[in-house]
Design a protein around this motif. Structure first.
Motif, PDB file in Angstrom:
ATOM      1  N   ARG A  71       0.830  -1.214   0.000  1.00  0.00           N
ATOM      2  CA  ARG A  71       0.000   0.000   0.000  1.00  0.00           C
ATOM      3  C   ARG A  71       0.862   1.260   0.000  1.00  0.00           C
ATOM      4  NH1 ARG A  71      -5.069   0.190   3.920  1.00  0.00           N
ATOM      5  NH2 ARG A  71      -5.576  -1.461   2.431  1.00  0.00           N
ATOM      6  N   GLY A  72       1.930   1.238   0.803  1.00  0.00           N
ATOM      7  CA  GLY A  72       2.821   2.404   0.829  1.00  0.00           C
ATOM      8  C   GLY A  72       3.494   2.645  -0.514  1.00  0.00           C
ATOM      9  N   LEU A  73       3.951   1.575  -1.186  1.00  0.00           N
ATOM     10  CA  LEU A  73       4.582   1.722  -2.498  1.00  0.00           C
ATOM     11  C   LEU A  73       3.591   2.218  -3.541  1.00  0.00           C
ATOM     12  CD1 LEU A  73       6.811  -1.495  -2.576  1.00  0.00           C
ATOM     13  CD2 LEU A  73       7.614   0.880  -2.560  1.00  0.00           C
ATOM     14  N   ALA A  74       2.335   1.755  -3.439  1.00  0.00           N
ATOM     15  CA  ALA A  74       1.321   2.207  -4.397  1.00  0.00           C
ATOM     16  C   ALA A  74       1.053   3.702  -4.236  1.00  0.00           C
ATOM     17  CB  ALA A  74       0.026   1.410  -4.202  1.00  0.00           C
ATOM     18  N   ILE A  75       0.953   4.133  -2.983  1.00  0.00           N
ATOM     19  CA  ILE A  75       0.743   5.564  -2.727  1.00  0.00           C
ATOM     20  C   ILE A  75       1.953   6.374  -3.200  1.00  0.00           C
ATOM     21  CG2 ILE A  75       0.448   7.302  -0.925  1.00  0.00           C
ATOM     22  CD1 ILE A  75      -1.158   5.189   0.648  1.00  0.00           C
ATOM     23  N   LEU A  76       3.149   5.840  -2.895  1.00  0.00           N
ATOM     24  CA  LEU A  76       4.376   6.533  -3.302  1.00  0.00           C
ATOM     25  C   LEU A  76       4.465   6.645  -4.823  1.00  0.00           C
ATOM     26  CD1 LEU A  76       7.116   7.763  -2.503  1.00  0.00           C
ATOM     27  CD2 LEU A  76       8.071   5.442  -2.563  1.00  0.00           C
ATOM     28  N   ARG A  77       4.083   5.555  -5.512  1.00  0.00           N
ATOM     29  CA  ARG A  77       4.145   5.589  -6.968  1.00  0.00           C
ATOM     30  C   ARG A  77       3.169   6.607  -7.545  1.00  0.00           C
ATOM     31  NH1 ARG A  77       2.029   0.660 -10.664  1.00  0.00           N
ATOM     32  NH2 ARG A  77       0.131   1.336  -9.612  1.00  0.00           N
ATOM     33  N   ALA A  78       1.935   6.626  -7.020  1.00  0.00           N
ATOM     34  CA  ALA A  78       0.918   7.542  -7.550  1.00  0.00           C
ATOM     35  C   ALA A  78       1.288   9.002  -7.287  1.00  0.00           C
ATOM     36  CB  ALA A  78      -0.435   7.221  -6.940  1.00  0.00           C
ATOM     37  N   THR A  79       1.643   9.315  -6.056  1.00  0.00           N
ATOM     38  CA  THR A  79       1.995  10.701  -5.737  1.00  0.00           C
ATOM     39  C   THR A  79       3.302  11.111  -6.423  1.00  0.00           C
ATOM     40  OG1 THR A  79       3.077   9.950  -3.695  1.00  0.00           O
ATOM     41  CG2 THR A  79       0.798  10.669  -3.528  1.00  0.00           C
ATOM     42  N   GLY A  80       4.244  10.163  -6.496  1.00  0.00           N
ATOM     43  CA  GLY A  80       5.508  10.459  -7.162  1.00  0.00           C
ATOM     44  C   GLY A  80       5.323  10.728  -8.639  1.00  0.00           C
ATOM     45  N   ARG A  81       4.449   9.926  -9.279  1.00  0.00           N
ATOM     46  CA  ARG A  81       4.200  10.121 -10.705  1.00  0.00           C
ATOM     47  C   ARG A  81       3.570  11.486 -10.970  1.00  0.00           C
ATOM     48  NH1 ARG A  81       6.434   7.491 -14.575  1.00  0.00           N
ATOM     49  NH2 ARG A  81       5.722   5.440 -13.891  1.00  0.00           N
ATOM     50  N   TYR A  82       2.615  11.857 -10.138  1.00  0.00           N
ATOM     51  CA  TYR A  82       1.973  13.158 -10.314  1.00  0.00           C
ATOM     52  C   TYR A  82       2.973  14.297 -10.103  1.00  0.00           C
ATOM     53  CZ  TYR A  82      -0.988  17.203  -9.434  1.00  0.00           C
ATOM     54  OH  TYR A  82      -1.544  18.455  -9.474  1.00  0.00           O
ATOM     55  N   THR A  83       3.750  14.189  -9.026  1.00  0.00           N
ATOM     56  CA  THR A  83       4.728  15.243  -8.729  1.00  0.00           C
ATOM     57  C   THR A  83       5.797  15.311  -9.811  1.00  0.00           C
ATOM     58  OG1 THR A  83       4.351  14.815  -6.373  1.00  0.00           O
ATOM     59  CG2 THR A  83       6.248  16.167  -6.963  1.00  0.00           C
TER      60      THR A  83
END
Length: 552
Positions: A71-83
């Motif tokens: 779950r943490g990696l999924a959140i990191l990937r989504a927010t990282g991709r947007y940023t």
């Protein structure tokens, strides 16, 4: 890539100076997203396999820790991709803005003597399409390549920790997909990229000329021929783009095949180890998916490096024009602005090129401050060329031209242009409102000043009678106005500029007698107190002059 290509590449990187902070942030975010996505896929594969085995009587599993990590990696990937998208696009747009300003600053000294040799549509293509094409270099080549250099070693280190054999297979595959394929794609894309950049500019120029000269081409029966020429250019552009598409397909297919080959290679070396108990089943799943996911770091590089060929061709077109030598140089030690505004020419010689005969030869004249010199003569005698010397659009090779006792070539061009106002038979009107066209001469003028200028030009009543008044749009090149209105709007602009030197180049050419009289009345008011050079072959206009000088 040849030496010129490398030089252009380094120059593009140099132009990004000042934006490296944004670019570095984009690289770090891109690398972080790649690693997060790779870890997410590998951990998910391990977790699903482990859960399946646990459900069939296999070893127990701590559910919460890997689930939380996923779950943490999924959140990191989504927010990282947007940023990452936000940062890299912001950096690219800032850089494109900087490039356009840089290019325009180099174009300005080339006008009009150098730029008049270029086609308008091609100039526009270089200013817009070619610079836009450089977005490919910064956004799709520089940032992803730098991110891959950061992410790939970390990925290979992780694989080497889990399985050295899998790491070697992945390293070989990434060398092929991330190095060999991009270089091959660059080779395949270089020639069609050069053709596409050139043909895009040529097609833009062809279409600009067709649109501007449609009526004349139609009457002359040349429209079909010019349209056929534009169609030939468009087909050549299409053919170049087709070659680019083919190259993209081939390199993409080879990249996909390489990734699948590495996946099977990883399975071949890990499954025997799993059978002998050296690796667990979930470990095999994790290694296979990590191998496959690792190719995300280099997946876009072949296509990007293929497009680099066209980006470098666009950069070359931009640099060729930006590096052109201006027709005249600014004085090393500018003289102070003159305090009086009389004109004196002595043995003036001017030619367009060293190997061409002089347009003006041994010219002499004097114009007292506030006086008006009428200049007439046959076409090609150098009348308009003489006017171009005062605002420093062109230079003279010998002799003397003085303004208020100061040599013109010792004054900065900006100073001279600030002292001059021009009204010509082809005075350019921008495709905006009457108000905006007037404000070019004096940006801080209020409506009262604008109306006063229009009144002096005998145009106020006609403008106020228009439904939108000062906000009336004049159309492309003033197409919504009559010839007389266009000329008087240029005169109103000159009134607003309130310059000390007035340059009039055939200001009544092409007007009927009644309109010509109105324009001449406005010009008579405009020339009062201004040192004026009036080029005309019409006797009515030459009556404004105190003295008439004939060029032959």
């Amino acid at each position: 890539m040849n030496q010129q290509g490398w030089q252009d590449l380094y120059r593009l990187l140099g132009l990004a100076k000042g934006e490296w902070g944004w670019a570095l942030a984009g690289v770090l975010l891109t690398a972080g997203v790649i690693l997060a996505n790779t870890a997410l896929l590998g951990l998910s594969g391990w977790f699903i396999a482990a859960m399946a085995l646990a459900g069939h009587g296999g070893p127990g599993l701590d559910f919460f820790a890997p689930a939380a990590a996923i779950r943490g990696l999924a959140i990191l990937r989504a927010t990282g991709r947007y940023t990452e998208r936000l940062v890299t696009h912001n950096a690219t747009f800032r850089l494109l803005t900087k490039l356009r300003v840089w290019f325009y600053e180099r174009l300005e000294p080339l006008a009009p003597a150098v730029l008049e040799r270029e086609r308008d549509g091609d100039l526009l293509s270089r200013l817009r399409a070619d610079i836009d094409r450089l977005e490919t270099f910064y956004l799709r080549v520089a940032v992803p390549s730098a991110a891959a250099l950061l992410a790939v070693p970390l990925l290979l280190a992780l694989l080497a920790w889990l399985s050295p054999g899998a790491a070697w297979i992945e390293a070989a595959g990434l060398v092929v997909a991330g190095l060999a394929l991009p270089l091959w794609a660059l080779t395949l894309g270089r020639a069609p990229g050069r053709v596409a950049a050139a043909k895009r500019g040529q097609y833009s120029a062809d279409m600009t000329e067709i649109l501007r000269g449609h009526a004349e081409l139609l009457v002359a029966g040349a429209l079909t021929r010019i349209e056929a020429q534009a169609e030939t250019t468009a087909l050549a552009l299409e053919d170049a783009q087709r070659h680019q598409g083919w190259a993209s397909w081939v390199t993409g297919a080879v990249g996909q095949f390489t990734a699948q080959l590495c996946l099977w290679g990883t399975l071949v070396i890990t499954m025997p180890r799993a059978a002998s108990g050296l690796l667990s089943g979930p470990d095999v799943a994790a290694l296979a998916l990590l191998t496959l996911a690792g190719f995300e770091a280099v997946a876009g590089l072949p296509g990007a490096w293929q497009a680099l060929g066209e980006s470098l061709a666009s950069a070359r077109r931009v640099f060729e024009l930006a590096d052109a030598t201006p027709a005249l140089q600014e004085p090393a030690r500018p003289a102070p602005s003159p305090r009086r505004f009389d004109l004196h020419a002595e043995e003036l010689v001017m030619r367009y090129a060293p190997d061409l005969p002089p347009v003006l030869h041994g010219l002499r004249f004097d114009v007292p401050e506030g006086g008006c010199l009428g200049i007439t003569g046959p076409s090609g005698a150098g009348k308009s060329s003489l006017l171009s010397l005062l605002p420093r659009f062109r230079d003279y090779q010998s002799g003397s031209l003085q303004l208020g006792g100061v040599e013109v070539r010792s004054l900065p061009g900006e100073t001279l242009r600030g002292l001059c106002a021009m009204v010509t038979q082809r005075a350019h009107l921008f495709n905006t409102s009457i108000r905006e066209n007037l404000l070019i001469a004096k940006p801080d003028a209020d409506d009262t000043a604008l109306r006063d200028a229009l009144r002096e030009a005998a145009l106020l009543d006609e403008v106020l009678a228009m439904p939108a008044g000062l906000d009336t749009l004049v159309g492309e090149a003033g197409a919504a106005l009559s010839g007389g209105q266009m000329r008087r709007l240029a005169i109103a602009r000159a009134f607003l500029a309130d310059a000390r030197i007035l340059l009039l180049d055939e200001p009544t050419e092409g007007l009927d007698a009644a309109t010509e009289q109105r324009v001449l009345e406005a010009l008579a008011r405009l020339r009062q107190g201004r040192t004026t050079l009036l080029v005309s072959h019409r006797p009515q206009a030459l009556r404004l002059a105190d003295k008439i000088f004939t060029l032959s």
